[in-house]
Design a protein around this motif. Structure first.
Motif, PDB file in Angstrom:
ATOM      1  N   LEU A 116       3.221  -4.578 -13.898  1.00  0.00           N
ATOM      2  CA  LEU A 116       2.572  -3.956 -12.752  1.00  0.00           C
ATOM      3  C   LEU A 116       1.792  -4.987 -11.958  1.00  0.00           C
ATOM      4  O   LEU A 116       1.501  -6.073 -12.452  1.00  0.00           O
ATOM      5  N   VAL A 117       1.500  -4.621 -10.726  1.00  0.00           N
ATOM      6  CA  VAL A 117       0.667  -5.454  -9.863  1.00  0.00           C
ATOM      7  C   VAL A 117      -0.380  -4.545  -9.231  1.00  0.00           C
ATOM      8  O   VAL A 117      -0.085  -3.415  -8.850  1.00  0.00           O
ATOM      9  N   VAL A 118      -1.612  -5.033  -9.151  1.00  0.00           N
ATOM     10  CA  VAL A 118      -2.707  -4.275  -8.552  1.00  0.00           C
ATOM     11  C   VAL A 118      -2.704  -4.534  -7.050  1.00  0.00           C
ATOM     12  O   VAL A 118      -2.587  -5.670  -6.609  1.00  0.00           O
ATOM     13  N   VAL A 119      -2.824  -3.457  -6.298  1.00  0.00           N
ATOM     14  CA  VAL A 119      -2.869  -3.552  -4.843  1.00  0.00           C
ATOM     15  C   VAL A 119      -4.322  -3.414  -4.423  1.00  0.00           C
ATOM     16  O   VAL A 119      -4.978  -2.419  -4.736  1.00  0.00           O
ATOM     17  N   THR A 120      -4.828  -4.431  -3.740  1.00  0.00           N
ATOM     18  CA  THR A 120      -6.249  -4.448  -3.358  1.00  0.00           C
ATOM     19  C   THR A 120      -6.411  -4.402  -1.850  1.00  0.00           C
ATOM     20  O   THR A 120      -5.485  -4.679  -1.095  1.00  0.00           O
ATOM     21  N   ARG A 121      -7.613  -4.094  -1.465  1.00  0.00           N
ATOM     22  CA  ARG A 121      -8.006  -4.125  -0.055  1.00  0.00           C
ATOM     23  C   ARG A 121      -9.227  -5.025   0.016  1.00  0.00           C
ATOM     24  O   ARG A 121     -10.132  -4.890  -0.798  1.00  0.00           O
ATOM     25  N   ALA A 122      -9.245  -5.959   0.930  1.00  0.00           N
ATOM     26  CA  ALA A 122     -10.368  -6.883   1.048  1.00  0.00           C
ATOM     27  C   ALA A 122     -11.686  -6.118   1.078  1.00  0.00           C
ATOM     28  O   ALA A 122     -11.812  -5.121   1.774  1.00  0.00           O
ATOM     29  N   LEU A 173       8.253  -7.449  -1.694  1.00  0.00           N
ATOM     30  CA  LEU A 173       8.734  -8.687  -2.305  1.00  0.00           C
ATOM     31  C   LEU A 173       7.583  -9.544  -2.822  1.00  0.00           C
ATOM     32  O   LEU A 173       7.681 -10.166  -3.882  1.00  0.00           O
ATOM     33  N   GLU A 174       6.461  -9.547  -2.096  1.00  0.00           N
ATOM     34  CA  GLU A 174       5.284 -10.264  -2.574  1.00  0.00           C
ATOM     35  C   GLU A 174       4.763  -9.636  -3.868  1.00  0.00           C
ATOM     36  O   GLU A 174       4.356 -10.345  -4.794  1.00  0.00           O
ATOM     37  N   ALA A 175       4.794  -8.322  -3.937  1.00  0.00           N
ATOM     38  CA  ALA A 175       4.376  -7.623  -5.149  1.00  0.00           C
ATOM     39  C   ALA A 175       5.284  -8.010  -6.317  1.00  0.00           C
ATOM     40  O   ALA A 175       4.810  -8.296  -7.422  1.00  0.00           O
ATOM     41  N   GLY A 176       6.578  -8.052  -6.074  1.00  0.00           N
ATOM     42  CA  GLY A 176       7.523  -8.438  -7.121  1.00  0.00           C
ATOM     43  C   GLY A 176       7.314  -9.868  -7.582  1.00  0.00           C
ATOM     44  O   GLY A 176       7.365 -10.162  -8.783  1.00  0.00           O
ATOM     45  N   GLU A 177       7.046 -10.755  -6.654  1.00  0.00           N
ATOM     46  CA  GLU A 177       6.791 -12.155  -7.002  1.00  0.00           C
ATOM     47  C   GLU A 177       5.533 -12.282  -7.852  1.00  0.00           C
ATOM     48  O   GLU A 177       5.503 -13.028  -8.836  1.00  0.00           O
ATOM     49  N   ALA A 178       4.494 -11.520  -7.518  1.00  0.00           N
ATOM     50  CA  ALA A 178       3.251 -11.558  -8.306  1.00  0.00           C
ATOM     51  C   ALA A 178       3.499 -11.044  -9.726  1.00  0.00           C
ATOM     52  O   ALA A 178       2.989 -11.605 -10.698  1.00  0.00           O
ATOM     53  N   ALA A 230       0.823  -1.220   0.000  1.00  0.00           N
ATOM     54  CA  ALA A 230       0.000   0.000   0.000  1.00  0.00           C
ATOM     55  C   ALA A 230       0.851   1.262   0.000  1.00  0.00           C
ATOM     56  O   ALA A 230       0.452   2.285  -0.553  1.00  0.00           O
ATOM     57  N   GLU A 231       2.035   1.194   0.602  1.00  0.00           N
ATOM     58  CA  GLU A 231       2.910   2.366   0.669  1.00  0.00           C
ATOM     59  C   GLU A 231       3.613   2.643  -0.655  1.00  0.00           C
ATOM     60  O   GLU A 231       4.030   3.776  -0.903  1.00  0.00           O
ATOM     61  N   LEU A 232       3.758   1.641  -1.484  1.00  0.00           N
ATOM     62  CA  LEU A 232       4.391   1.808  -2.797  1.00  0.00           C
ATOM     63  C   LEU A 232       3.379   2.075  -3.916  1.00  0.00           C
ATOM     64  O   LEU A 232       3.740   2.558  -4.980  1.00  0.00           O
ATOM     65  N   ALA A 233       2.122   1.753  -3.654  1.00  0.00           N
ATOM     66  CA  ALA A 233       1.095   1.820  -4.698  1.00  0.00           C
ATOM     67  C   ALA A 233       0.719   3.255  -5.042  1.00  0.00           C
ATOM     68  O   ALA A 233       0.739   4.144  -4.192  1.00  0.00           O
ATOM     69  N   VAL A 272      -1.941  -8.182  -5.297  1.00  0.00           N
ATOM     70  CA  VAL A 272      -1.351  -8.375  -3.977  1.00  0.00           C
ATOM     71  C   VAL A 272      -2.187  -7.565  -2.991  1.00  0.00           C
ATOM     72  O   VAL A 272      -2.709  -6.501  -3.331  1.00  0.00           O
ATOM     73  N   ASP A 273      -2.342  -8.094  -1.789  1.00  0.00           N
ATOM     74  CA  ASP A 273      -3.099  -7.394  -0.766  1.00  0.00           C
ATOM     75  C   ASP A 273      -2.332  -6.156  -0.316  1.00  0.00           C
ATOM     76  O   ASP A 273      -1.092  -6.151  -0.313  1.00  0.00           O
ATOM     77  N   HIS A 274      -3.049  -5.128   0.096  1.00  0.00           N
ATOM     78  CA  HIS A 274      -2.424  -3.869   0.513  1.00  0.00           C
ATOM     79  C   HIS A 274      -1.447  -4.062   1.676  1.00  0.00           C
ATOM     80  O   HIS A 274      -0.510  -3.300   1.835  1.00  0.00           O
ATOM     81  N   SER A 275      -1.647  -5.110   2.458  1.00  0.00           N
ATOM     82  CA  SER A 275      -0.753  -5.362   3.588  1.00  0.00           C
ATOM     83  C   SER A 275       0.414  -6.274   3.213  1.00  0.00           C
ATOM     84  O   SER A 275       1.248  -6.588   4.064  1.00  0.00           O
ATOM     85  N   GLY A 276       0.476  -6.675   1.949  1.00  0.00           N
ATOM     86  CA  GLY A 276       1.582  -7.512   1.484  1.00  0.00           C
ATOM     87  C   GLY A 276       2.872  -6.720   1.395  1.00  0.00           C
ATOM     88  O   GLY A 276       2.883  -5.490   1.452  1.00  0.00           O
TER      89      GLY A 276
END
Length: 154
Positions: free
Chosen positions: A122-128, A109-114, A7-10, A102-106
């Motif tokens: 790019l990777v979309v950052v979501t919130r439940a 590194l999880e974003a990079g893996e996705a 979430a901080e990088l998004a 990737v979840d906003h709390s991920g």
């Protein structure tokens, strides 16, 4: 250096609908230097990532890859892609990339893996529980690269 949450990088990112005009989508992509088109379906749900590299391939004349050694600037001046009446959906079949999420709390590194798994820039950052909207938050490969190389220096 503490690891940032996704979430901080998004950052906000624009979308295009599959039935949007292709020429307008390309102009938006160029104007904002987007690494990919984030495509939504008819009800606003994310359906695909269309990387710039796939669009470049779609814009080349048919058979250009077979004749690249004979396709010079003289030919390029005469050739212009015919985009009138085309829709974004027409570019999806060959270059569709599933939407990495990737979840906003991920972690970063999880974003990079996705991104890596989906071969997406790019990777979309979501919130439940988040619904569909016109602007999604994403982390681009460029932003992630800048963060990881900066973190490497500390």
């Amino acid at each position: 250096m503490k690891e940032l949450l996704a979430a901080e990088l998004a950052e906000p990112y624009m979308t295009v609908a599959a039935d949007d005009d292709a020429a307008s989508a390309l102009r938006m992509m160029a104007r904002y230097r987007l690494p990919a088109l984030l495509v939504t379906d008819g009800i606003g749900q994310l359906s695909a990532v269309l990387p710039c590299s796939q669009l470049v391939r779609a814009l080349l004349p048919r058979g250009a890859s077979d004749a690249v050694d004979r396709f010079d600037e003289r030919h390029a001046e005469r050739w212009r892609p015919e985009l009138a009446g085309q829709r974004v959906a027409q570019w999806l079949p060959g270059g569709i990339v599933p939407v990495p999420v990737v979840d906003h709390s991920g972690s970063a590194l999880e974003a990079g893996e996705a991104m890596f798994r989906a071969k997406s820039p790019l990777v979309v950052v979501t919130r439940a529980g988040a619904g569909s909207c016109d602007v999604f938050n994403v982390i681009t490969a460029e932003k992630l690269h800048a963060y990881l190389t900066e973190a490497d220096r500390h």
